[in-house]
Design an enzyme around this catalytic site. Structure first.
Site, PDB file in Angstrom:
ATOM      1  N   ASN A   9     -50.349  33.524  15.329  1.00  0.00           N
ATOM      2  CA  ASN A   9     -50.585  34.138  14.022  1.00  0.00           C
ATOM      3  C   ASN A   9     -49.522  35.210  13.845  1.00  0.00           C
ATOM      4  O   ASN A   9     -49.580  36.261  14.472  1.00  0.00           O
ATOM      5  CB  ASN A   9     -51.997  34.753  13.995  1.00  0.00           C
ATOM      6  CG  ASN A   9     -52.232  35.592  12.750  1.00  0.00           C
ATOM      7  OD1 ASN A   9     -51.445  35.556  11.801  1.00  0.00           O
ATOM      8  ND2 ASN A   9     -53.314  36.366  12.758  1.00  0.00           N
ATOM      9  N   LYS A  11     -48.868  37.036  11.353  1.00  0.00           N
ATOM     10  CA  LYS A  11     -49.236  38.160  10.467  1.00  0.00           C
ATOM     11  C   LYS A  11     -48.079  38.434   9.498  1.00  0.00           C
ATOM     12  O   LYS A  11     -47.382  37.498   9.121  1.00  0.00           O
ATOM     13  CB  LYS A  11     -49.631  39.384  11.302  1.00  0.00           C
ATOM     14  CG  LYS A  11     -50.682  39.016  12.345  1.00  0.00           C
ATOM     15  CD  LYS A  11     -51.329  40.182  13.017  1.00  0.00           C
ATOM     16  CE  LYS A  11     -52.341  39.669  14.041  1.00  0.00           C
ATOM     17  NZ  LYS A  11     -53.120  40.736  14.659  1.00  0.00           N
ATOM     18  N   HIS A  95     -60.031  36.505   9.337  1.00  0.00           N
ATOM     19  CA  HIS A  95     -59.406  37.384  10.337  1.00  0.00           C
ATOM     20  C   HIS A  95     -59.902  38.821  10.114  1.00  0.00           C
ATOM     21  O   HIS A  95     -60.133  39.227   8.971  1.00  0.00           O
ATOM     22  CB  HIS A  95     -57.883  37.318  10.217  1.00  0.00           C
ATOM     23  CG  HIS A  95     -57.205  37.953  11.392  1.00  0.00           C
ATOM     24  ND1 HIS A  95     -57.068  39.317  11.510  1.00  0.00           N
ATOM     25  CD2 HIS A  95     -56.667  37.424  12.509  1.00  0.00           C
ATOM     26  CE1 HIS A  95     -56.459  39.594  12.651  1.00  0.00           C
ATOM     27  NE2 HIS A  95     -56.210  38.465  13.279  1.00  0.00           N
ATOM     28  N   GLU A 167     -62.217  36.969  18.485  1.00  0.00           N
ATOM     29  CA  GLU A 167     -61.218  38.035  18.620  1.00  0.00           C
ATOM     30  C   GLU A 167     -61.904  39.394  18.530  1.00  0.00           C
ATOM     31  O   GLU A 167     -62.167  39.874  17.419  1.00  0.00           O
ATOM     32  CB  GLU A 167     -60.186  37.939  17.479  1.00  0.00           C
ATOM     33  CG  GLU A 167     -59.424  36.643  17.414  1.00  0.00           C
ATOM     34  CD  GLU A 167     -58.102  36.803  16.667  1.00  0.00           C
ATOM     35  OE1 GLU A 167     -57.093  36.361  17.221  1.00  0.00           O
ATOM     36  OE2 GLU A 167     -58.062  37.380  15.585  1.00  0.00           O
ATOM     37  N   GLY A 173     -53.926  43.758  19.156  1.00  0.00           N
ATOM     38  CA  GLY A 173     -52.749  44.615  19.074  1.00  0.00           C
ATOM     39  C   GLY A 173     -52.837  45.888  19.909  1.00  0.00           C
ATOM     40  O   GLY A 173     -52.031  46.803  19.737  1.00  0.00           O
ATOM     41  N   SER A 213     -54.625  40.457  22.254  1.00  0.00           N
ATOM     42  CA  SER A 213     -53.681  40.846  23.306  1.00  0.00           C
ATOM     43  C   SER A 213     -53.480  39.767  24.369  1.00  0.00           C
ATOM     44  O   SER A 213     -53.306  40.078  25.555  1.00  0.00           O
ATOM     45  CB  SER A 213     -54.094  42.173  23.945  1.00  0.00           C
ATOM     46  OG  SER A 213     -54.037  43.213  22.976  1.00  0.00           O
TER      47      SER A 213
HETATM   48  P1  13P Z   1     -52.498  40.318  19.216  1.00  0.00           P
HETATM   49  O1  13P Z   1     -52.228  39.105  20.080  1.00  0.00           O
HETATM   50  O2  13P Z   1     -51.261  41.000  18.725  1.00  0.00           O
HETATM   51  O3  13P Z   1     -53.476  41.238  19.859  1.00  0.00           O
HETATM   52  O4  13P Z   1     -53.212  39.769  17.876  1.00  0.00           O
HETATM   53  C1  13P Z   1     -54.296  38.924  17.974  1.00  0.00           C
HETATM   54  C2  13P Z   1     -54.643  38.410  16.640  1.00  0.00           C
HETATM   55  O5  13P Z   1     -55.099  39.146  15.784  1.00  0.00           O
HETATM   56  C3  13P Z   1     -54.397  36.985  16.386  1.00  0.00           C
HETATM   57  O6  13P Z   1     -55.000  36.563  15.208  1.00  0.00           O
END
Ligand code: 13P
Length: 252
Positions: A9, A11, A95, A167, A173, A213
């Site tokens: 993803n 983002k 999300h 998640e 993050g 993460s």
């Molecule tokens: P990270 O892998 O950066 O923690 O993000 C996870 C996420 O939100 C995937 O949709």
């Protein structure tokens, strides 16, 4: 037998040019991968270019969001047929960033899921608890509630087309992760819930991922768990070498 599912993803990262470079590298670095599904979810602006580049390769395409109408006066939104036209197979829905930054609630997410399925898209539904809920011991109740509301009135044949990503918000993050065992337990709970509300067979087909993460250094531990079918990866999916290592997780 569920096919492992490794999705990036991106983002709000990568211009079209950056997206093409990343995917080009990924095509090369993961071309020997068999029996695993590799998915990239770029921004809307990069979908078309990435779609063309991955044509005929093993990489599949997902979008990060969509609106629940075919067309109309919805300024700034993107519809399911627009995603289908670009050969998207998946769409991330619910999300935590959509829920928390853009105020999306379970009712809207449920509508989006139904609309995505009506148009032949496979939703990747994200669920997960906040740190406060975690510390209060509310993780499973919260996640159960989200799954029930988001999948409300879906038929078994619709549910089996879904991918679900657990998640925990506090792990996104932050460099912090759930333990592999903890994530496995919550994901197992989600699978049992689907079995109870739908059927055992459907629950055995739905792929349920961990996200938060995930990195080259911890993916093997998550993927060794029985209930975890893959990963939804944010930051570590923005570099071809780290995402390729995640895709090529080792069976331990
Ligand atoms: P990270 O892998 O950066 O923690 O993000 C996870 C996420 O939100 C995937 O949709």
């Amino acid at each position: 037998m569920r096919i492992p599912f490794l999705a990036g993803n991106w983002k709000m990262h990568n211009t079209v040019c950056e997206a093409l470079n990343l995917v080009q590298d990924l095509i090369i670095s993961t071309n020997d991968v068999k029996d695993r599904e590799v998915v990239v979810c770029p921004t809307f602006t990069a979908l078309q270019a990435v779609s063309k580049l991955i044509e005929g390769t093993h990489i599949r395409l997902g979008a990060q969001n969509m609106y629940c109408a075919e067309k109309g006066a919805f300024t700034g939104e993107i519809s399911p047929p627009m995603l289908k036209e670009l050969c998207c197979r998946y769409v991330i829905l619910g999300h935590s960033e959509r829920r928390n930054v853009f105020g999306e609630d379970d009712e809207l997410i449920n509508k989006k899921i139904k609309m995505a399925l009506d148009w032949g898209l496979h939703p990747i539904l994200c669920v997960g608890e906040s740190l406060k809920q975690r510390e209060a011991g509310e993780t499973k109740d919260w996640v159960k509630g989200q799954v029930e509301k988001d999948l409300h009135q879906l038929t078994p044949s619709e549910i089996e087309k879904m991918v679900i990503a657990y998640e925990p918000i506090w792990a996104i993050g932050t460099g912090k992760t759930d333990t592999a065992q903890g994530a496995n337990d919550t994901i197992g709970m989600v699978r049992n819930l689907i079995a109870d509300n739908s059927s055992y067979e459907v629950a055995q087909k739905v792929r349920i991922l961990y996200g938060g993460s995930v990195k080259p250094g911890n993916v093997d531990g998550f993927m060794a768990q029985k209930e975890i079918d893959g990963a939804l990866v944010g930051g570590a999916a923005l570099k071809a070498d780290s995402f390729a290592r995640i895709v090529k997780y080792e069976e331990i």
